[in-house]
Each structure stands twice: as structure tokens, then as C-alpha cells.
Design an enzyme around this catalytic site. Structure first.
Site, PDB file in Angstrom:
ATOM      1  N   GLU A  89       0.843  -1.196   0.000  1.00  0.00           N
ATOM      2  CA  GLU A  89       0.000   0.000   0.000  1.00  0.00           C
ATOM      3  C   GLU A  89       0.879   1.248   0.000  1.00  0.00           C
ATOM      4  OE1 GLU A  89      -3.661   1.984   2.603  1.00  0.00           O
ATOM      5  OE2 GLU A  89      -3.036  -0.096   2.970  1.00  0.00           O
ATOM      6  N   ASN A 142       0.511  54.279 -13.352  1.00  0.00           N
ATOM      7  CA  ASN A 142       1.518  55.336 -13.485  1.00  0.00           C
ATOM      8  C   ASN A 142       2.704  55.057 -12.583  1.00  0.00           C
ATOM      9  OD1 ASN A 142       0.726  57.229 -15.458  1.00  0.00           O
ATOM     10  ND2 ASN A 142      -0.857  58.047 -14.123  1.00  0.00           N
ATOM     11  N   MET A 194      -6.119  59.714  -4.608  1.00  0.00           N
ATOM     12  CA  MET A 194      -7.472  60.257  -4.666  1.00  0.00           C
ATOM     13  C   MET A 194      -7.864  61.005  -3.394  1.00  0.00           C
ATOM     14  SD  MET A 194      -7.993  59.298  -7.666  1.00  0.00           S
ATOM     15  CE  MET A 194      -9.698  59.807  -7.881  1.00  0.00           C
ATOM     16  N   HIS A 237      -2.504  65.192 -14.543  1.00  0.00           N
ATOM     17  CA  HIS A 237      -3.928  65.427 -14.764  1.00  0.00           C
ATOM     18  C   HIS A 237      -4.278  65.024 -16.197  1.00  0.00           C
ATOM     19  CE1 HIS A 237      -7.867  67.209 -14.126  1.00  0.00           C
ATOM     20  NE2 HIS A 237      -7.757  67.824 -15.291  1.00  0.00           N
ATOM     21  N   ALA A 251      -0.168  73.053  -6.503  1.00  0.00           N
ATOM     22  CA  ALA A 251      -0.417  74.303  -5.784  1.00  0.00           C
ATOM     23  C   ALA A 251      -1.662  74.109  -4.917  1.00  0.00           C
ATOM     24  CB  ALA A 251      -0.609  75.447  -6.775  1.00  0.00           C
ATOM     25  N   ASP A 286      -5.319  71.695  -9.574  1.00  0.00           N
ATOM     26  CA  ASP A 286      -4.884  71.667 -10.974  1.00  0.00           C
ATOM     27  C   ASP A 286      -4.443  73.030 -11.474  1.00  0.00           C
ATOM     28  OD1 ASP A 286      -7.539  69.304 -11.775  1.00  0.00           O
ATOM     29  OD2 ASP A 286      -5.503  68.952 -11.035  1.00  0.00           O
ATOM     30  N   LYS A 333      -4.129  57.544 -20.819  1.00  0.00           N
ATOM     31  CA  LYS A 333      -3.366  56.800 -19.813  1.00  0.00           C
ATOM     32  C   LYS A 333      -2.012  56.384 -20.380  1.00  0.00           C
ATOM     33  CE  LYS A 333      -4.516  55.784 -16.275  1.00  0.00           C
ATOM     34  NZ  LYS A 333      -4.263  56.455 -14.968  1.00  0.00           N
TER      35      LYS A 333
END
Length: 1050
Positions: free
Chosen positions: A239, A861, A937, A956, A988, A992, A1018
């Protein structure tokens, strides 16, 4: 071994930062293995192992060895997994799958590995997978192979899988009638359901078999598991346990093992869950294992797929080796216990990688590797009275002693009481030893058992006795007994046939198997060819690869060293042959090397026409091998190099970047490492963060044929020198007239950090450096001044290259090669400014700007920034990636690149200012000088922006100042503009509104949607952001006090 324990079990784990821690076989007529698929998710991971026995301890132990894994949780675990390095216990409920899934999400568990059969049969894998939690193991439908012996037997019968004759019954009287009337010994009675490995009775006669039926069905000995019984034919033979990994389509066999079910020596006493095991079993030959794989394991997986229940996980076949061949006794849908405790110590591969390859369906291209020259034995120590009633709470002693003996103890039924390890189950410990032979492994395991103690411990002393008897049987000698394995050589040839065939090219379409290989020069397009040949090896770089267990990259080294040599005559490489010699053939190692050779031949554009594998026992030590390569090329007579008559004073030298040390000087490298007291697994003081010394040193040699052949054929190059053994000083003069000397300036090219480290740590002189190493130049071209810029542009389109020097008349008594500014360049650790490198004065040491990247998601990115920073000429070094969300893909990208990561979850902070303050502290901790927002984000506070004024870049998706804010693509489409794009700008306080650094235009097509326009923008972002990072990092661009962009003049 790990014997540390902790009274407290870990119930919760919360980390904001998850970082990476802290024979002779002739081969001719060959022609590539598809590139091995990269694993996904291979980062610092948290893994949960479900279960609490010896098997689960072994799984956790093996997983914890993976560099990809940060922490292994075990639920519920035992004393051995309580708090041991990366391993700790968890009190999470594993019976409630919804709670378990939420726990995994809350605590960033990236993988769940299920040990026992009960949760598999209950659908744990199905439920966790549906909840988005990766889980290793078969589905509930697939697990029916073990959960229902009645289903399993019918399944085998349907698909012609060899098994014992049987009957399945829900009525005890019918079962007994079958036992008495069958025309074969129907003496094996099984409860159909799960019975913890104890639901099988092997009776001595019909009466005992009928009593077993009554015990199971009437007396409910195994509860509902006995509602159905299976009565089987009693098979005779040996076995064995044959397990495999299955990805649903492909199976990868594990070495065969043998369990010992009986309680006492000599296979006496009652059946148990298993009193020990050993691996491999010499009773199962390679040929028999192949038969089992095809007729049982692969056939089962194919049939499960056909029935709509693909089998993914570990498949365990308990087999009887009968005179009529192997027959299946039972299937298990997981690792056996104690087989797991002998299999995993013999697994050479990273278990985490194996599991990912299994889940992702990649076993066909990434089969696990096993230690072939070792044997493992595990001895189970059980409580007195087992498998019947037994006492618990017996104090266990001697665990720390075993550690010094090189023996691993896997805990099973153990717990903690007042800081003391005590028994808590029937099978208490499994003591495992791995040694070169079965006999020595058994002796070591028994010595380990003797060192451990608890009152009334029961164990066997004869584990593996059948194998030892088998090995001692006198038989005639074979070639294999002398150390030469012809079958292994034939297997290797079968593996490499398709690899070589994939390298076929015009002029060569030979198949493996001939005495010689053919090449048709006319078919390859040559008119008046001259043949060019070269041969080389890879030197003592072999020793590093063998020590690291990383063999595949050596193939490229071997091909590159030969191909790059024949290029020096202007020749196109046509075909390649290899020679692989060893003491004992490891098929997996040899196949990895030849696969690397084949892949490199494809890169070089030459055919792998043949080779030789020589197995020479006694010539090489265990695990050692040597390599040699032979390349033949051809060049039209009119295009031969070097063109000595054309080379004149004033010609320029163009250097082409090397990837590092390539394949020369490794004896000196190993001596420097010895002086520095560094091992190959040590973190590299050179190279990219997170790399080990071995990983950097094994960077493969660059192959220049496809890059250089078009340029060489253009006639613009007068000579080409391969910078190989002998370094810069000895190789460049080989292609020059004797009256000319070389003047090169080391400040004009990028010198990889490994050379700076070697020079400093070894105290190497400039002469030693330039006579031994390439110092960052893998090839040098001689060109006329009027051709230099054109050739340079051609090279730089694909590779780093520089004008590094010029030829001058050689003065009497002077050296042929003078290398200026080498020491300064080695100390500065980087390139000078000319020829498109990091901007700055040629005498200024190259210093990289420390960059921190803030992300919130996938980090595409980020990947573009990482790839830019990897370039030796880059002025940016990404030192940390910070995410405001845990578990995002961007963190995995950073970890794969060896970059430190931090999670600062905005949900855990009461205000934006508090959140920004934490971000600020992390950036300060890493000495960040420039911040890049790559899909971050969150809106930063004014205070943060003021502090980091002129040091934050954002990208952006529009051509600012148009279409600020969110939905920029939608705004652009609504406005009907014909051109959009992306803008990289300083950040700043007004959104944007910062000064613009780089813009990349993207035309708006008719019919564009937000999605299609976004996708093209992209792609533009991936170009623009790295350029902007480089401009600011190099100082070429900065922000004036009044907020205007200032470009540095040159």
C-alpha cells in the site's frame, strides 16, 4: 525548527504597513520553452491555514519559509503554531464561512489554505472564493471524491480508473449478504462519509466483516458517515500514497510515500489515523509512478473536469500495488496526515509559489521541484490508550533538545497550559527527520523521539521497515547502480525537444535524434560566407547559481558569452550547441538550464542545434555541474570585422551598457564576498532595494546580436570588442591596429553599483578593476566621428550607450588602454552628464533624488515611474510608496520592485490635517525630496502643500489649464475639442493650478468614448510622468519663488 510557544492566541491582526521583511546522452538536431508565466500577487502576503493538526503545522512551517509571505495565521492551530516567528494562531471561527471571509478581508489575508477534509466537503473553498478571498483546495463537488466513498467508487467505475470490486449499501442486511455471496474476498468495510481517517475496517473473515457493517450502520460507530457503507474486495500487495498538485487540467506528482496505519511495530494492533510515514518509497519506480500519474491521477482530474467539477488542489490516491497493477483504495482531497510531514520537507520549491501556480492553472509551465537525493521519515507520538480513550494534559518535555539535532517536530494534539506545552489529542507529535538515506532518516527520527517525552507516549520504531527490506534484497547490478541514470537522460531529452524546436530558423530545421546537426547556408541567404566559431563557459558564476538554486539564467550567460564573441567578426550567429556535465543528473536542474539556453538562442536569433549531457559519477560533487557552449556564425566575406585598415587616430569609441558583472571575474567576486562576510541570501548592498546578493550577481549577461547586427551591416562600425575576460584593458586592443591606443573616460558612462561596492570592499586597484571586469560596458564599437551620433541614436533607441573615448597614436612604452576618472566615477556611484545621462556637470558625482509616490489604486503610473527609476542613468530613486487604501494593486507593484510600502488609511483619521501629518512623517522618515501623486485620490491640505511647495508633482488627464477637476475626458468630449492629453504640473493649493512641467497631446478621434479616450491618455501619462520626474530630479527644472517653472541652461 521552531519550538517557541506563547500562551496568548492571536485573535486579531491589524497592520497599517505591510512591508517585505523585516549517461551520456547526445542531443543533436535541436531547435523554446514559452516564457515561464509570472506569478501574480507575489508580495509580502498574509496567509491563513485552516486546521490544528500536524499537517497544518507542516503547511504553516513550509509557507513561512517563503520570502513572499509576511505572516502565517493558523486557525485554530496548536501549541506549535502559537507564536513561532512568522507563524501565530487565530481564534477566528472557521465553521462560519461568512465570518471567516470577513475576517480575511478585514485583516488583508491574501490566501487561505485548507488542511482538513471536513471544511472542504462543507464548501469552504466555494464560499470564500465567492466572497473574493483566494482559497487553496478543491470545491465541495470535487471534494466528494473523499466525502463520499460511494460516489468515489461509482466515479472510478464510470471512468475506468483501476480499483477494487465493490458494492454500496444503505441496508445492513443487503451488505452482509453481499459479503457472504461475493466470488471474491469482500472483507473491507468502509463508512461512505468522512470518519477522520478511521472509517475503514479490514476484516479477517466474513463474520468480522458483517460485525463491522452492524457496528457502522446499526450502532452508528461513525455517526451519519455510516448511513451508507461500501464493501470492497480485499486486495493484496504493497500500500502506497501517491499525491499530486492539480490545477484543474495538469497534475504534478509528488514523490510517493507510505503511511503506517497499525498502532504497533510489525503492523500489529488496531488501525489508527497513521503512526508514521516515509518518503520516497523505493517500491515505486519512476516508470510505475509515471503509470500511476497517467492512469490514476491525470485520468481522475480529466474526468472531474469532464463532469463539470474541475479539481484544483491536492489530490491523494491511496493505492494497492497488486500483481495486476496499481489499484485505488481511496481518494483524499487534501494532504494526508502524516504524509504531509514527510512530503513538505522534501519540497525544494517555494510552497506559496506552487500554490499560486496551482490556483492560476500554471503547473504545466511551473512544476514544483523536489529534493531527489534525500529521504524523510516521520514518527507519530500518540497518547496512551489511542486510538481508544486517552488522557489529556500530559506535560511534554525535550522539545528544545530536538532543535539542536536538526530534527523538526510538528505538533498535532498539543495545547498550552500555564506556559507549558501539554498533550490535548490522540496523536500528539510527529517527529520528522530528513537525511541522505531512508535508514539514516529513520535512525535520526527515532533519536528525536527518544529526546522528547510525555507520560505513556506510544510510538513505532519500525517506520519504513518494508522499504528497508526492499532495498536490502540482493539483485543484479545495473548501469544506474553505478550512478548513471539512462532513463533520466531520456526524460531530459523528451523535455528539451520542444524547447530546441522552437529556436528553428532559416537554414536549420533539424529534429533531435541524429548523430549530427545540419545547417544550410544558402537557405539562410548567404552568398560568399565565412564561418566564424566561438566557445565559452560561464566560469564560477556556476557556483553562485548552484548555491542559490537558481539555474535558468545561466543559459543566457552561456549563449551570450559565445554569441557576443562571434559578433566581433561581424558574424550573424547561426546555431548553438551546449555541453552539460554533472555527477548525478537532476532532470529538473538540467531542464531549467537548457530551457534558459533555448530562450537565449531565440533572443540571439540562432538555432539550438544540439548538445551533450554527460553524467560522470565521482567527477563532480552533489549538486555540481559544468557548462560549455559552442556558437557558429557566418558573415559575408566583404563585411568581415575588424576593418583594421580603416581604423585611424581620432575614431570614437561608443560603449554599450552591460547588465552588471556578466560572466567574468566571479572568483574574485566570491573572494570579496568572503572578506565582507556576506552570503548570497544577504540583502544586497548594491542593486535595487529588496534584492539579495545572489539575485544581483545572477543578473544574466546581455545578448547584443539583435541590437548590433543591423548597425554592423550598415558599414558604420569599423570594429566591435566584446568586453569579456580581461576587462577593458585586454579586450579593446584585440580589435585595433598595434600603433593605436585607447583613451576612455569613465565619467561618461553609468557604472553599476556592484562595481563600486567590489572596488571599495575588496580594496581593488584601478588596474585590477579594468583588467578583470567590464565596469559597466558590455561592448565597445569603433566608429568614425562623422558616424558617431547616428550610431549612438540607433543604439540609444533600444539600449543605454555613450561616446566613451577616442583612439590616439600609441606612444612608445605606454599602455594600449588608458582609463581616466575611474576612481572618481566608482566613488560617485553613477554616470556623468553627457550623452543623455543624468543632467549635471561631468565632474559632479551622480546623486539620485529620493522620491516618494502616493497612490490609491492600481498604480499603473507608478509602474511607469518604477521602470524609469530602474534605469542606471536615472536621477530618481523611489524609496517609498504610500497608499491611503490597504491591499491595492499598486502596493503589490511596489513590493515586486523591492520598494518599501506604507499604508496610511484615511478612514482611521479624524481630520484631513491629522491624515496629512501622518503622510508627512512617513515621507520625512524615508528622507523623501520629491513627491509624485500617481492616482492619489485625496485632496491635500494647504499646510501640507505649502511645506512641500515645489516638491510635489501631479498628473492630470487633460491639457491644462483646460478641463480642470474631475471628469476631464467627459468635459473634453462635450466641448468638442480635437486634441486632449495629459499634464504633469507642480501642485499648488488651488486644484490643478500649479506650474506646468510636461504635456503630452492625444488626438480626439471621431467616435471616441470616455473609455477609449481615457485609455489613450493613460498611455500618454506613462510617457509624460517619468519624463517630468526625471527633469525635476535632475535639477533641469525647478520652481521659482514666484511659482514659475525655471529651466536650467547648459
Amino acid at each position: 525548527m521552531c519550538v517557541c510557544v506563547c500562551v496568548q492566541a492571536v485573535s486579531t491582526v491589524s497592520l497599517l504597513a505591510a512591508s517585505r521583511e523585516d549517461i551520456s546522452s547526445s542531443r543533436l538536431g535541436l531547435q523554446l520553452l514559452p516564457a515561464t508565466l509570472k506569478l501574480t500577487g507575489a508580495m509580502a502576503e498574509r496567509v491563513l491555514v485552516v486546521g490544528g493538526g500536524g499537517r497544518e503545522h507542516a503547511l504553516a512551517w513550509k509557507l513561512a519559509q517563503s520570502p513572499h509571505i509576511q505572516q502565517v495565521l493558523v486557525a485554530p492551530g496548536n501549541a506549535g503554531t502559537a507564536n513561532c516567528g512568522k507563524i501565530s494562531n487565530s481564534e477566528v471561527s472557521v465553521s462560519n464561512h461568512a465570518i471567516l471571509a470577513q475576517f480575511c478581508k478585514d485583516h488583508h489575508v491574501g490566501l487561505v489554505v485548507v488542511g482538513p477534509e471536513v471544511p472542504l466537503a462543507a464548501g469552504m473553498v466555494d464560499d470564500l472564493t465567492a466572497a473574493g478571498v483566494p482559497c487553496f483546495g478543491p470545491s465541495a463537488r470535487a471534494a466528494e471524491l473523499e466525502a463520499s466513498k460511494s460516489f468515489s467508487k461509482a466515479f472510478m467505475e464510470r471512468h475506468g480508473i483501476p480499483t477494487a470490486r465493490y458494492g454500496s449499501f444503505t441496508n445492513a442486511k443487503e451488505a452482509c449478504n453481499y459479503i457472504r455471496t461475493a466470488d471474491f474476498p469482500a472483507l473491507v468495510v468502509k463508512a461512505s462519509g468522512l470518519a477522520a481517517g478511521k472509517g475503514v475496517i479490514v476484516a479477517q473473515d466474513q463474520e468480522e466483516a458483517c460485525r463491522a457493517v452492524m457496528d457502522i450502520m446499526k450502532d452508528r460507530a461513525f455517526g451519519s458517515a455510516g448511513d451508507t457503507v461500501v464493501v470492497e474486495e480485499l486486495l493484496e500487495g504493497e500500500e502506497v500514497s501517491c499525491l499530486c498538485f492539480s490545477d484543474g487540467s495538469t497534475v504534478s506528482s509528488m514523490p510517493p510515500a507510505q503511511d503506517h496505519k497499525r498502532l504497533q511495530d510489525g503492523d500489529q494492533g488496531p488501525n489508527t489515523g497513521g503512526m508514521g510515514a516515509y518518503c520516497p518509497t523505493p517500491q515505486v519506480s519512476h516508470e510505475l509512478l509515471v503509470q500511476i500519474r497517467e492512469s490514476v491521477l491525470q485520468k481522475t482530474v480529466d474526468a472531474m473536469k469532464q463532469e463539470g467539477a474541475p479539481y484544483v488542489g491536492v489530490l491523494y490516491a491511496g493505492l494497492m500495488l497488486t500483481q495486476k497493477g496499481p489499484k485505488v483504495l481511496e481518494f483524499n482531497c487534501r494532504f494526508g496526515d502524516p504524509e504531509c510531514q514527510v512530503l513538505l520537507p522534501l519540497l525544494k520549491s517555494d510552497l506559496y509559489e506552487v500554490i499560486l501556480n496551482t490556483i492560476n492553472g500554471k503547473l504545466a509551465s511551473s512544476a514544483p521541484e523536489w529534493h531527489k537525493e534525500k529521504a524523510a521519515v516521520t514518527v507519530v507520538m500518540a497518547s496512551a490508550g489511542y486510538p481508544g480513550a486517552y488522557n489529556k494534559g500530559m506535560a511534554i518535555t525535550g522539545l528544545s533538545q530536538v532543535e539542536d539535532m536538526g530534527i523538526q517536530v510538528f505538533h498535532a494534539g498539543t495545547g498550552l497550559k500555564d506556559g507549558q506545552v501539554v498533550s490535548s489529542g490522540g496523536r500528539v507529535l510527529t517527529v520528522t527527520a530528513v537525511r541522505p538515506s531512508l535508514e539514516s532518516a529513520l535512525q535520526a527520527a527515532n533519536e528525536g523521539v527518544a529526546a522528547v517525552g510525555f507520560p505513556g507516549a506510544v510510538y513505532r520504531r519500525d517506520i519504513g521497515h518494508r522499504a528497508i527490506s526492499h532495498l536490502k534484497q540482493r539483485r543484479g547490478l545495473t548501469y544506474k547502480d553505478s550512478g548513471v541514470d539512462i532513463a533520466a537522460g531520456n526524460k531530459l531529452v523528451d523535455i528539451i525537444k520542444p524547447l530546441a524546436r522552437a529556436t528553428s530558423r532559416p537554414g536549420c530545421n533539424a529534429e533531435l535524434g541524429g548523430f549530427a546537426g545540419l545547417f544550410d547556408l544558402k537557405a539562410a541567404g548567404f552568398l560568399d560566407p565565412v564561418l566564424v566559431s566561438g566557445t565559452d563557459g560561464v566560469g564560477t558564476k556556476l557556483k553562485i547559481a548552484q548555491a542559490c538554486g537558481q539555474h535558468g539564467s545561466l543559459g543566457q550567460d552561456l549563449v551570450a558569452m559565445c554569441v557576443n564573441d562571434v559578433l566581433a567578426q561581424g558574424a550573424e550567429p547561426l546555431f548553438f550547441l551546449d555541453y552539460f556535465s554533472c555527477g548525478s543528473l537532476d532532470v529538473n536542474v538540467a531542464a531549467a538550464v537548457v530551457a534558459g539556453i533555448a530562450k537565449a538562442c531565440e533572443i540571439a536569433g540562432c538555432a539550438l542545434l544540439g548538445g551533450e549531457t554527460a553524467e560522470m559519477p565521482g567527477v563532480y560533487g552533489p549538486g555540481e555541474y559544468d557548462l560549455a557552449g559552442f556558437c557558429v556564425g557566418a558573415v559575408e566575406r566583404s563585411a568581415l570585422l575588424p576593418r583594421l585598415a580603416d581604423i585611424t587616430e581620432g575614431d570614437l569609441l561608443i560603449g554599450v551598457a552591460s547588465s552588471g558583472i556578466h560572466s567574468n571575474g566571479f572568483s574574485l567576486v566570491r573572494k570579496v564576498l568572503e572578506r565582507a562576510n556576506l552570503s548570497y541570501s544577504s540583502p544586497a548592498p548594491f542593486g535595487h532595494p529588496g534584492q539579495t546578493v545572489g539575485e544581483v550577481l545572477l543578473t544574466p549577461t546581455k545578448i547584443y546580436s539583435r541590437l548590433l547586427l543591423p548597425i554592423l551591416r550598415s558599414g558604420a562600425v569599423k570594429a566591435y570588442a566584446h568586453i569579456t575576460g580581461g576587462g577593458l584593458l585586454e579586450n579593446i586592443p584585440r580589435v585595433l591596429p598595434q600603433e593605436l591606443a585607447v583613451d576612455i573616460d569613465a565619467s561618461r558612462w553609468s557604472i553599476p553599483p556592484v562595481f563600486s561596492w567590489l572596488q571599495k570592499e575588496g580594496g581593488l586597484s584601478e588596474d585590477e578593476m579594468t583588467r578583470t571586469f567590464n565596469c559597466g560596458l558590455g561592448a565597445v564599437l569603433v566608429v568614425a566621428p562623422m558616424e558617431a551620433q547616428r550610431v549612438l541614436r540607433q543604439l540609444q533607441a533600444h539600449e543605454e550607450a555613450w561616446i566613451v573615448g577616442a583612439l590616439a597614436h600609441k606612444q612608445p612604452g605606454t599602455e594600449s588602454v588608458a582609463v581616466r576618472n575611474l576612481k572618481h566615477s566608482l566613488l560617485s556611484g553613477g554616470p556623468a552628464s553627457k550623452n543623455g545621462n543624468c543632467l549635471g556637470d561631468i565632474s559632479t558625482p551622480h546623486r539620485r533624488t529620493k522620491v516618494g509616490v502616493l497612490i490609491s489604486g492600481t498604480g499603473t503610473n507608478l509602474q511607469a515611474l518604477i521602470e524609469q527609476a530602474r534605469r542606471p542613468s536615472s536621477c530618481a530613486e523611489i524609496v517609498v510608496v504610500i497608499s491611503n487604501k490597504p491591499g491595492v494593486q499598486g502596493l503589490k507593484r511596489a513590493a515586486l520592485a523591492g520598494i518599501q510600502t506604507r499604508v496610511v488609511d484615511h478612514k482611521l483619521y479624524g481630520s484631513r490635517a491629522e491624515f496629512d501629518g501622518t503622510i508627512d512623517r512617513v515621507l520625512e522618515e524615508f528622507g523623501v525630496e520629491l513627491v509624485c501623486l500617481a492616482g492619489f485620490m485625496r485632496i491635500l491640505t494647504g499646510g501640507f502643500v505649502k511645506k512641500w511647495n515645489s516638491k510635489i508633482l501631479n498628473i492630470h488627464p487633460s491639457l491644462l489649464p483646460s478641463f480642470k477637476g474631475v471628469n476631464a475626458q467627459k468635459q473634453a468630449l462635450q466641448a468638442g475639442v480635437r486634441v486632449s492629453g495629459c499634464t504633469v504640473h507642480f501642485v499648488a493649493e488651488e486644484v490643478d493650478a500649479g506650474a506646468i512641467i510636461v504635456q503630452e497631446a492625444v488626438p480626439v478621434m471621431s467616435g471616441d468614448t470616455e473609455e477609449s479616450l481615457s485609455a489613450r491618455i493613460k498611455e500618454a501619462e506613462h510617457k509624460a510622468f517619468p519624463v517630468a520626474m526625471e527633469l525635476v530630479s535632475s535639477g533641469a527644472v525647478h520652481l521659482s519663488e514666484d511659482g514659475r517653472v525655471i529651466w536650467r541652461s547648459h
